[in-house]
Design an enzyme around this catalytic site. Structure first.
Site, PDB file in Angstrom:
ATOM      1  N   ASN A   1      -0.841   8.273  11.325  1.00  0.00           N
ATOM      2  CA  ASN A   1      -0.545   7.652  12.760  1.00  0.00           C
ATOM      3  C   ASN A   1       0.112   6.304  12.559  1.00  0.00           C
ATOM      4  O   ASN A   1       0.023   5.795  11.472  1.00  0.00           O
ATOM      5  CB  ASN A   1      -1.844   7.293  13.384  1.00  0.00           C
TER       6      ASN A   1
ATOM      7  N   TYR B   1      -0.537  -2.574  16.870  1.00  0.00           N
ATOM      8  CA  TYR B   1      -1.412  -3.108  17.348  1.00  0.00           C
ATOM      9  C   TYR B   1      -1.480  -4.592  16.666  1.00  0.00           C
ATOM     10  O   TYR B   1      -1.127  -4.796  15.536  1.00  0.00           O
ATOM     11  CB  TYR B   1      -2.811  -2.298  16.702  1.00  0.00           C
ATOM     12  N   ARG B   2      -1.728  -5.561  17.729  1.00  0.00           N
ATOM     13  CA  ARG B   2      -1.445  -6.765  17.203  1.00  0.00           C
ATOM     14  C   ARG B   2      -2.590  -7.540  16.331  1.00  0.00           C
ATOM     15  O   ARG B   2      -3.659  -6.593  16.244  1.00  0.00           O
ATOM     16  CB  ARG B   2      -1.869  -7.912  18.516  1.00  0.00           C
TER      17      ARG B   2
ATOM     18  N   TRP C   1      -7.672  -3.002  17.226  1.00  0.00           N
ATOM     19  CA  TRP C   1      -7.564  -1.353  17.815  1.00  0.00           C
ATOM     20  C   TRP C   1      -8.782  -1.305  18.982  1.00  0.00           C
ATOM     21  O   TRP C   1      -9.844  -1.075  18.937  1.00  0.00           O
ATOM     22  CB  TRP C   1      -8.337  -0.593  16.628  1.00  0.00           C
TER      23      TRP C   1
ATOM     24  N   GLU D   1       4.683   9.570  14.554  1.00  0.00           N
ATOM     25  CA  GLU D   1       5.871   8.859  14.816  1.00  0.00           C
ATOM     26  C   GLU D   1       7.017   8.454  13.873  1.00  0.00           C
ATOM     27  O   GLU D   1       7.988   8.332  14.254  1.00  0.00           O
ATOM     28  CB  GLU D   1       5.232   7.404  15.215  1.00  0.00           C
TER      29      GLU D   1
ATOM     30  N   ASP E   1      -1.368 -12.122  26.353  1.00  0.00           N
ATOM     31  CA  ASP E   1      -0.710 -10.826  26.136  1.00  0.00           C
ATOM     32  C   ASP E   1       0.438 -10.255  27.079  1.00  0.00           C
ATOM     33  O   ASP E   1       0.857 -11.030  27.733  1.00  0.00           O
ATOM     34  CB  ASP E   1      -2.024  -9.728  26.313  1.00  0.00           C
TER      35      ASP E   1
END
Length: 593
Positions: free
Chosen positions: A169, A173-174, A187, A235, A285
């Site tokens: 995967n 994710y920050r 996550w 991806e 965000d």
């Protein structure tokens, strides 16, 4: 296609879409304020060549306009993404014999590069720091908003492997920088990385992680794309398909994971599910609000590798429009053909920037029978990350920009009859839902109504020049059929009391939608809608009341109080401090922008 980030930067510069900033700047807030100003006015990408106290330059705004995003993805226009996918979906190798097979050959070129290529030598491993030599604080990791808990990696390509199946995967994710050798790993509940982490926890083992920065911008986009779960497809395959050339992958130096050979940086290490979670946040965000402190795993870095002359890529998220809006639009176009396969009546859809992705979806259908708008909307809510959608507006006309679409919908939208409240999963970043990751949704059926649905309800939208005075209303404005009201909220249920008073006035004639928000929102429609959509749980905060000419849908977008059943922390908007704004103002001529 671009071999790596530097090739992309050179191409942007040749097009006049990259500006270099040669003077020293700070990674804490200053770069973010400059970048925010540039993306808001559709300006060029920026390369900050000297960052105080750091060893590397920063590139930001790589996807800062619709045209630039298309250029990054190797297409003339983002609509071309849908065309390419549609071509693939038309493949029917089992039909038509030899002549049909020959017709497929030109289309198969779209699959060139679909499979990644393994290589032994990787430019990203020209410099290798292991163990005690790792120092993440030398990277120009940005702090982007004043109340952020610290610097955050904002364009990380996080690579994990399913502990049971071995499926790869690549997600974004920050990651909050915690110290020289560790970060938090954000996550969220519904993410694939979280699933890998939970599997590793159940198996009692560590989870290896690699985090890349840079490479072909197509790869960065692919990490953000809501790729459906397909066995054997990651991806990396999506990026190869888009760039028509394979992504080159090398083996990590301390982890058994593939890393992009042409990246600028790679962090390698592990997450130990047996360790205590660490506090992460707050963070300004993509919603434009701060997400609060929460607990997430700690990522331990065992190696840092990079190019000799690496460039650190970053992005900024916050109040729209930001460059993530164009990445979202790319995903809209890319996955439209697949949505049509499942929902044949769907002609198009759009997620306006005011909805910061999931808060608002405009859906255009080809209507053939009664109730089809609800069928299509519910089907859309069942497709992958569309399950997080909060408001779905269904129409038959063109898919228009957000505010314009809303005004055009009102003549076909009878509140109560053509509005449906449901419940379902919500994005964990949604601060207004009734509970964590669960809340209300609203479907608005603005299609032409068939006799079985009650037919069209005659309605002439109006906007009145003189509005009723109310002591609790700070500002108000009407558009044909729509009323925006800002108030200073001081007590529970105040918005409903104000709404009921206003709707008794003659000026409610010709109004079908009354929207309320806090006094500091202002009345600029796009900003008002952004705040309101963030601040509603539609089922809790939506009611149909009576106005001068019929039912009116009222949405309360004010801050919710504990007395109204809301017991979480209501977040602040992400707003830059006046001191930083003044400093950037004073230095603007220095930047050469």
């Amino acid at each position: 296609m671009f071999r790596n980030l530097k090739a992309y930067l050179e191409a942007l510069e040749a097009r006049g879409e990259l500006r270099r900033v040669p003077v020293p700047v700070d990674a804490e807030l200053e770069i973010a304020e400059i970048a925010d100003r540039m993306v808001k006015k559709g300006g060029p990408a920026l390369l900050f060549e000297r960052v105080r106290g750091k060893d590397f330059p920063v590139a930001i705004g790589l996807f800062g306009t619709r045209d630039r995003t298309a250029f990054a993805l190797g297409v003339r226009d983002l609509d071309e993404l849908a065309e390419r996918v549609q071509t693939l979906l038309a493949l029917e190798p089992g039909k038509g014999g030899l002549s049909a097979l020959l017709k497929l050959l030109p289309k198969l070129g779209d699959l060139r590069g679909f499979f990644p290529k393994r290589v032994r030598r990787a430019p990203v491993q020209e410099v290798v720091h292991r163990g005690e030599a790792v120092d993440l604080t030398r990277l120009p990791v940005l702090k982007t908003w004043p109340l952020d808990g610290g610097p955050f990696f904002t364009l990380p390509l996080v690579i994990t492997k399913d502990p049971e199946t071995g499926e790869l995967n690549l997600g974004m994710y920050r990651m909050q920088l915690l110290d020289q050798k560790s970060t938090a790993m954000h996550w969220q509940l519904h993410k694939v990385g979280r699933k890998h982490y939970e599997k590793a926890r159940r198996m009692g083992r560590r989870l290896e992680v690699a985090v890349a920065f840079g490479g072909d911008p197509v790869l960065t986009y692919a990490a953000t794309a809501p790729l459906p779960p397909l066995p054997g497809v990651s991806e990396f395959h999506l990026a190869g398909f888009l760039r028509r050339a394979p992504i080159e992958l090398a083996r990590g130096v301390t982890v058994d994971l593939p890393v992009p050979a042409e990246a600028e940086f790679v962090l390698e290490g592990y997450v130990d599910p047996q360790e205590p979670l660490v506090e992460e946040g707050p963070f300004g965000d993509h919603t434009g609000f701060y997400t609060p402190v929460d607990l997430y795993p700690r990522f331990h870095v065992t190696a840092l590798t990079h190019r000799q002359s690496a460039v650190y890529p970053a992005t900024l998220v916050g109040p729209p429009p930001m460059e993530d809006a164009y990445l979202i639009e790319a995903s809209e176009r890319l996955f439209l053909p697949a949505a049509r396969l499942v929902l044949p009546e769907v002609e198009d859809y759009h997620m306006p920037p005011e909805g910061v992705a999931h808060n608002w979806v405009n859906l255009r259908i080809r209507k053939e029978y009664p109730g089809q708008a609800y069928k299509a909307a519910m089907g859309l809510l069942g497709l992958g990350q569309m399950m997080f959608a909060k408001v779905v507006l269904v129409t038959e006309g063109r898919v228009r920009p957000g505010f314009a679409a809303l005004l055009e919908a009102l003549p076909h939208l009878l509140p109560g009859r053509d509005t449906l409240f449901v419940r379902g999963p919500m994005d964990v970043l949604d601060h207004s839902s009734r509970s964590f990751a669960y809340g209300g949704k609203l479907i608005l059926d603005a299609t032409r109504k068939l006799p079985e649905e009650g037919g069209e309800a005659p309605f002439t939208p109006r906007a009145h020049p003189d509005l009723p005075q109310d002591p609790e209303v700070q500002a108000q404005r009407q558009y044909p059929g729509l009323w925006l009201v800002a108030l200073r909220k001081e007590r529970p249920h105040q918005a409903w009391e104000v709404a009921e008073r206003l709707l008794t006035a003659p000026q409610s004639e010709g109004i079908r939608l009354l929207l309320l928000a806090d006094w500091d929102t202002g009345l600029e429609p796009h900003t008002f809608l952004w705040v309101l959509l963030n601040n509603i749980d539609p089922e809790r905060d939506g009611r149909v009341l009576r106005g001068a000419s019929g039912p009116v849908l009222v949405l309360d977008g004010t801050r919710k109080l504990p007395e109204e059943g809301f017991h979480r922390v209501w977040p602040e908007k992400a707003v830059m401090s006046p001191e930083v704004k003044a400093r950037v103002d004073a230095r603007w001529a220095e930047y050469g922008l």
